[in-house]
Each structure stands twice: as structure tokens, then as C-alpha cells.
Design a protein around this motif. Structure first.
Motif, short mmCIF file in Angstrom:
data_model
loop_
_atom_site.label_atom_id
_atom_site.label_comp_id
_atom_site.label_asym_id
_atom_site.label_seq_id
_atom_site.Cartn_x
_atom_site.Cartn_y
_atom_site.Cartn_z
N UNK A 39 -76.75 -73.66 -59.90
CA UNK A 39 -76.16 -72.45 -60.49
C UNK A 39 -77.22 -71.42 -60.81
N UNK A 40 -78.41 -71.88 -61.22
CA UNK A 40 -79.50 -70.95 -61.54
C UNK A 40 -80.01 -70.25 -60.29
N UNK A 41 -79.92 -70.90 -59.14
CA UNK A 41 -80.38 -70.31 -57.89
C UNK A 41 -79.41 -69.28 -57.32
N UNK A 42 -78.16 -69.36 -57.72
CA UNK A 42 -77.14 -68.47 -57.17
C UNK A 42 -77.39 -67.04 -57.61
N UNK A 43 -77.26 -66.11 -56.70
CA UNK A 43 -77.45 -64.71 -57.05
C UNK A 43 -76.23 -64.21 -57.80
#
Length: 58
Positions: A48-52
Motif C-alpha cells: 500500500x505504501x508503494x502505491x501512487x
């Protein structure tokens, strides 16, 4: 696809009209939604942290 393929015979079985096929479609939609919520995996916090979050098309 099953509801649309079987809608005609299902409607004629109950004396015509579209209501039986609509009811079968609604039941199929509810079952699909429940299965999607239960069976699909939850994303990991690091994914989720990697999602833009935003962006646009250029």
C-alpha cells in the motif's frame, strides 16, 4: 452469463415477465460480492505504501 442465458426459460417457468430473472440476477450479484470480499486477499501494508496516490495522464 448464467443468469442471462437462463433468463428466458426461468421467466416462462414463472408465467412470463422479467421479475424472476431480475431476482436471480440480484441474488447472483450479492453472492458474488460476498465471495469477492471473503476470498480476495488483502494488500500488505508495504504494498500500500508503494502505491501512487495521485497523478495524471500526460
Amino acid at each position: 452469463m448464467i443468469v442471462s442465458a437462463l433468463g428466458g426459460p426461468w421467466d416462462s417457468l414463472f408465467g412470463g415477465g422479467n421479475l424472476p430473472a431480475f431476482v436471480v440476477g440480484a441474488v447472483a450479484a450479492v453472492i458474488s460480492a460476498i465471495l469477492a470480499i471473503v476470498l480476495l486477499p488483502n494488500p500488505k501494508p508495504e504494498d500500500m505504501a508503494k502505491a501512487s496516490v495521485g497523478g495524471g495522464f500526460h
